[in-house]
Design a protein around this motif. Structure first.
Motif, PDB file in Angstrom:
ATOM      1  N   ASP A  75       1.081  -1.596   0.004  1.00 51.08           N
ATOM      2  CA  ASP A  75      -0.018   0.200   0.166  1.00 51.08           C
ATOM      3  C   ASP A  75       0.908   1.001   0.044  1.00 51.08           C
ATOM      4  O   ASP A  75       0.372   2.513  -0.590  1.00 51.08           O
ATOM      5  CB  ASP A  75      -0.428  -0.308   1.280  1.00 51.08           C
ATOM      6  CG  ASP A  75      -2.088  -0.960   0.939  1.00 51.08           C
ATOM      7  OD1 ASP A  75      -2.327  -1.734   0.088  1.00 51.08           O
ATOM      8  OD2 ASP A  75      -2.309  -1.301   1.880  1.00 51.08           O
ATOM      9  N   GLN A  76       2.060   1.246   1.023  1.00 53.25           N
ATOM     10  CA  GLN A  76       2.653   2.404   0.884  1.00 53.25           C
ATOM     11  C   GLN A  76       3.858   2.653  -0.419  1.00 53.25           C
ATOM     12  O   GLN A  76       3.616   4.042  -0.707  1.00 53.25           O
ATOM     13  CB  GLN A  76       3.596   2.054   1.929  1.00 53.25           C
ATOM     14  CG  GLN A  76       3.077   2.771   3.597  1.00 53.25           C
ATOM     15  CD  GLN A  76       3.926   1.750   4.901  1.00 53.25           C
ATOM     16  OE1 GLN A  76       4.824   1.034   4.787  1.00 53.25           O
ATOM     17  NE2 GLN A  76       3.632   2.530   5.654  1.00 53.25           N
ATOM     18  N   LEU A  77       4.060   1.592  -0.812  1.00 50.41           N
ATOM     19  CA  LEU A  77       4.607   1.908  -2.259  1.00 50.41           C
ATOM     20  C   LEU A  77       3.647   2.532  -3.710  1.00 50.41           C
ATOM     21  O   LEU A  77       4.059   3.485  -3.855  1.00 50.41           O
ATOM     22  CB  LEU A  77       5.539   0.642  -2.168  1.00 50.41           C
ATOM     23  CG  LEU A  77       6.117  -0.298  -1.731  1.00 50.41           C
ATOM     24  CD1 LEU A  77       6.546  -1.283  -2.554  1.00 50.41           C
ATOM     25  CD2 LEU A  77       7.834   1.046  -2.383  1.00 50.41           C
ATOM     26  N   ILE A  78       2.912   1.970  -3.416  1.00 50.71           N
ATOM     27  CA  ILE A  78       1.605   2.110  -4.512  1.00 50.71           C
ATOM     28  C   ILE A  78       1.370   3.572  -4.056  1.00 50.71           C
ATOM     29  O   ILE A  78       1.372   4.608  -4.913  1.00 50.71           O
ATOM     30  CB  ILE A  78       0.393   1.538  -4.318  1.00 50.71           C
ATOM     31  CG1 ILE A  78       0.436   0.272  -4.685  1.00 50.71           C
ATOM     32  CG2 ILE A  78      -0.454   2.423  -4.892  1.00 50.71           C
ATOM     33  CD1 ILE A  78      -0.291  -0.908  -4.638  1.00 50.71           C
ATOM     34  N   ALA A  79       1.188   4.390  -2.818  1.00 50.76           N
ATOM     35  CA  ALA A  79       0.865   5.685  -1.956  1.00 50.76           C
ATOM     36  C   ALA A  79       2.275   6.696  -2.412  1.00 50.76           C
ATOM     37  O   ALA A  79       2.411   7.624  -3.096  1.00 50.76           O
ATOM     38  CB  ALA A  79       0.576   5.747  -0.941  1.00 50.76           C
ATOM     39  N   LEU A  80       3.789   5.669  -2.352  1.00 51.83           N
ATOM     40  CA  LEU A  80       4.463   6.572  -2.988  1.00 51.83           C
ATOM     41  C   LEU A  80       5.055   7.073  -4.333  1.00 51.83           C
ATOM     42  O   LEU A  80       5.038   8.342  -4.598  1.00 51.83           O
ATOM     43  CB  LEU A  80       5.679   6.025  -2.338  1.00 51.83           C
ATOM     44  CG  LEU A  80       7.444   6.652  -2.490  1.00 51.83           C
ATOM     45  CD1 LEU A  80       7.591   7.507  -1.860  1.00 51.83           C
ATOM     46  CD2 LEU A  80       8.202   5.484  -2.044  1.00 51.83           C
ATOM     47  N   GLY A  81       4.214   6.348  -5.555  1.00 51.53           N
ATOM     48  CA  GLY A  81       4.471   6.237  -6.343  1.00 51.53           C
ATOM     49  C   GLY A  81       3.292   7.595  -6.819  1.00 51.53           C
ATOM     50  O   GLY A  81       3.725   8.510  -7.526  1.00 51.53           O
ATOM     51  N   LYS A  82       1.896   7.224  -6.343  1.00 50.18           N
ATOM     52  CA  LYS A  82       0.963   8.659  -6.165  1.00 50.18           C
ATOM     53  C   LYS A  82       1.767  10.266  -5.581  1.00 50.18           C
ATOM     54  O   LYS A  82       1.829  11.381  -6.110  1.00 50.18           O
ATOM     55  CB  LYS A  82      -0.156   8.563  -5.823  1.00 50.18           C
ATOM     56  CG  LYS A  82      -0.693   7.235  -6.386  1.00 50.18           C
ATOM     57  CD  LYS A  82      -2.127   6.997  -5.787  1.00 50.18           C
ATOM     58  CE  LYS A  82      -2.582   5.851  -6.326  1.00 50.18           C
ATOM     59  NZ  LYS A  82      -4.008   5.191  -6.167  1.00 50.18           N
TER      60      LYS A  82
END
Length: 769
Positions: free
Chosen positions: A211-218
């Motif tokens: 989840d954090q990796l996806i949010a980091l990309g955003k």
């Protein structure tokens, strides 16, 4: 099961929970002293080092509640300062529930328990009636009858006893005799550990959940992509939102130097993000400067905390702005940030002890399309401070309704009149306990509509002896399943004795739970204001799908009828003056009675009191109050309200009676002698009974009416203080600096002496019109 058998059972589960990264919930019942000794014994066996003890019992301030032969360090948490607990890490929380449970503190303490830790809840076998009475009287005044049954505690105790994730054990008298009185190995007392999020950063700087990796990309897209495309990150507590913001703040420095600003409602709320930025930044780049609020890297990049007020009042040059715990910041301020800053990331808790995430999610989403064409969202589901399906999280959410969401399930046809379709009914507290679905619907609606809703509001809803709940619901064949679309929570206040009214007016007493009467008596300077009784609207909330259909107006009309039926003196409300709230109350038919002289620390806006008189006594009081308000606002608009939003200022101005009409009589009420009222306010300030800000308007008006030759008789310093502080409205700091006065306390003392001396020159110091 004997205590020795339970010891083995507990240690086995505790070891297993550490492996699973879960937190144990242990309910112990029996005698209080035996339970404290037993939980101390169990804690020593686990070799935990950070132990927090909390009790509602008055006087529990010792390091160890009982004399002990065990070398344990127990930190005793007292008072109601929840902010002291937020962000801390604890191995064990021992909550002594024999004298009740503070909802806000309980929620914050459970959130501090680390993975593998334990919550011990100590309870009697049966809640004694006197415990319930003592607990309630600490929250509400004695003027209202207190029932022996405490519904919040009853519900919470019952839930813990019945919940499958809770380990339960009853200790009988004499059971402690079979346990050894010492533990073989003494424990080494350690200092409190740092926050688990911060320690995770230092030990695992490159580990992020999916989840954090996806949010980091955003987040990276916000930083380096097209402007005016904000991101909203939402999650339950313990999912690593603040950590992710700090991690991203350092990560975005890799390709080029960037100025990153981090803001939050409190500086302490941004501590985790700044610590994460420092820890990850050290792994990526060389730090040039590091402090509690700012990081500077050798490549010229920076990460800094900036207060919300500073961001609003003046523009800060930054490449990206991160807003942590955005739900704790008023929506209209978030809107200002959205207008001013090109690249911005909002992060917020959806559920938790703050209790206002859903309100943010609903209200702020409505504003986004008005200011930006595109925006994105990231949701963090997987916890990082503990594993999925954590027992303590599950039982705390259920007990405090932290995960209460109002689910839009009603579709009311626009062409059908709501007055014919909806039912309006008063719901008793026992009904809320009996129908948990109804309780969750009501509380979920309150959470969705008000950003300041907290677990203590559940206590108020269930137990405050002077509160009443009115709901609007669609008809249903099942009486236990009411489709609630609107709620209005009201309370009865006032009715004090003349002696207590005088003590409140002079600032010597305050009584919890009586906001409006105390405001009239103390802030408004109206003697007798606290003797009258009123019905105050505490909260009103309408489902978003049913708004602007007259439901709120119908709820208020029903509440006013209830006020009249109880033979109360006036109907009143108090609210934080945001533009959208002012717009609602502008059409309520209530009169403006008071405007706060300073911004509320929680909402960032001014408080407003509006009311409607129901008796002759209240009508006379309101008439006096509105006349005084007209004079006060003439001065306060240019000294106190310069930062007030224009929409709010116009609302206040348009609802204020012109000062020129101060001597016009109203029906059945004699003309108010405003000169006497002004003189009374000046006298109360001179006597030290009320603050300067509360009387500044009257002092200003009084001084303009004083015969000028009397000012010439004052000494030079007194005259300069009166002119600079009152007539010219200079700030405290400016006057103290110019006249070489040590500070506000000395200035106020000198101002009181100067006014008192001026009044003594002649009893009639005011020129009559």
């Amino acid at each position: 099961m004997t205590p020795t058998e339970f010891e083995a059972f507990f240690l086995s589960h505790q070891k297993s929970s550490q492996t699973r990264r879960h937190r144990l919930v242990v309910l112990l019942q029996g005698g209080r002293e035996d339970l404290l000794g037993f939980v101390e014994y169990l804690t020593a066996k686990t070799r935990f080092t950070k132990i927090v003890y909390r009790s509602e019992r008055q006087g529990d301030k010792t390091d160890v509640p009982l004399g002990s032969e065990l070398n344990l360090s127990w930190e005793v948490i007292s008072g109601r300062n929840v902010q002291k607990v937020l962000g801390t890490e604890t191995d064990v929380v021992i909550y002594d529930g024999f004298c009740g449970i503070d909802p806000d503190m309980f929620g914050a303490l459970t959130g501090s328990v680390v993975a593998g830790g334990v919550l011990f809840l100590l309870l009697p076998e049966v809640v004694p009636e006197q415990v319930a009475k003592d607990y309630l009287t600490r929250y509400w005044p004695h003027l209202y009858p207190v029932t022996s049954r405490q519904l919040f505690l009853t519900r919470l105790y019952g839930l813990f006893c019945e919940h499958d994730d809770v380990i339960k054990y009853s200790l009988n008298a004499g059971d402690m005799d079979e346990l050894p009185r010492q533990v073989n190995q003494k424990l080494k007392v350690l200092n409190p550990a740092p926050s688990s999020l911060i320690s995770d950063v230092s030990q695992h700087p490159d580990t992020l959940t999916d989840d954090q990796l996806i949010a980091l990309g955003k987040i990276n897209s916000v930083v380096s992509g097209h402007g005016r495309r904000p991101l909203i990150i939402t999650a339950d507590r313990g999912r690593g939102k603040s950590f992710l913001l700090g991690y991203a703040a350092a990560e975005c420095q890799k390709k080029q130097a960037r100025k990153v600003c981090i803001t939050a409602s409190l500086k302490s709320s941004a501590a985790v993000a700044l610590a994460a930025a420092e820890a990850h930044g050290q792994a990526l780049l060389d730090l040039a400067v590091s402090s509690a609020t700012s990081l500077k890297f050798q490549n010229g990049g920076s990460v800094s905390f900036v207060a919300v007020d500073d961001l609003v009042e003046s523009y800060h040059d930054c490449d990206v702005l991160f807003v942590d715990e955005a739900a704790s910041i008023p929506t209209f301020i978030l809107e200002k940030l959205l207008r001013r800053y090109n690249r911005i990331v909002f992060s917020s808790t959806v559920h938790g002890y703050e209790g206002h995430g859903r309100g943010f999610s609903i209200s702020f989403r409505k504003l986004l399309p008005l200011h930006v064409k595109q925006w994105s969202e990231a949701v963090l589901v997987e916890p990082i401070r503990w594993a999925q399906n954590d027992p303590l999280e599950a039982v705390t959410n259920a007990g405090l309704l932290l995960d209460s969401d109002y689910r839009e399930g009603c579709n009311l046809s626009p062409e059908v009149s709501e007055s014919k379709v909806l039912h309006y009914e008063w719901v008793g507290k026992e009904a809320l306990i009996a129908e948990d679905a109804l309780l969750q619907a009501v509380f979920g609606l309150l959470v969705s509509a008000h950003y300041q809703t907290s677990p203590s509001d559940l206590l108020i809803l269930l137990d405050a002896p002077n509160t009443y709940l009115l709901i609007a619901c669609e008809p249903s064949e099942n009486p236990s399943l009411k489709p609630v679309v609107g709620v209005c929570l009201v309370c009865v206040e006032g009715g004090f004795s003349e002696a207590l009214d005088q003590a409140i007016a002079e600032g010597r007493r305050r009584v919890r739970g009586h906001l409006a009467p105390q405001s009239l008596a103390f802030h408004g300077g109206c003697r007798g204001g606290a003797m009258l009784r009123c019905l105050r609207v505490m909260r009103i909330a309408i489902a978003s799908s049913h708004q602007r259909r007259g439901i709120a107006t119908a709820l208020l009309n029903n509440a006013q009828q209830f006020c009249a039926a109880l033979h109360l003196d006036y109907f009143v409300t108090s609210f934080s003056a945001t533009p959208e709230v002012c717009e609602f109350w502008a059409h309520s038919g209530l009169s403006l009675l008071r405007v706060g002289v300073s911004k509320d620390s929680s909402s960032g806006s001014y408080s407003i009191l509006m009311g409607k008189s129901m008796t002759e006594a209240a009508h006379g009081l309101f008439t006096e109050l509105r006349k005084k308000l007209g004079y006060a606002l003439k001065y306060q608009f240019i000294t106190h309200y310069q930062t007030m939003l224009a929409e709010t200022a116009f609302f206040v101005f348009s609802h204020t009676e012109p000062a020129a009409q101060s001597h016009i009589a109203t029906p059945n009420i004699a003309a108010i002698n405003i000169d006497s009222a002004i003189d009374s306010d000046v006298e109360s300030f001179c006597q030290g009974q009320r603050h300067y800000d509360l009387c500044a308007g009257a002092i200003f008006e009084w001084l303009w009416r004083v015969e000028r030759h009397k000012l010439l008789n004052c000494d030079n310093l007194s005259r300069e203080i009166l002119v600079r502080r009152v007539l010219q409205g200079l700030s405290v700091a400016a006057v103290c600096k110019e006249l070489n006065i040590s500070g506000e306390k000395e200035l106020v003392t000198m101002l009181r002496k100067a006014l008192a001396a001026l009044k003594q020159q002649a009893p009639a110091g005011v020129v009559k019109n």
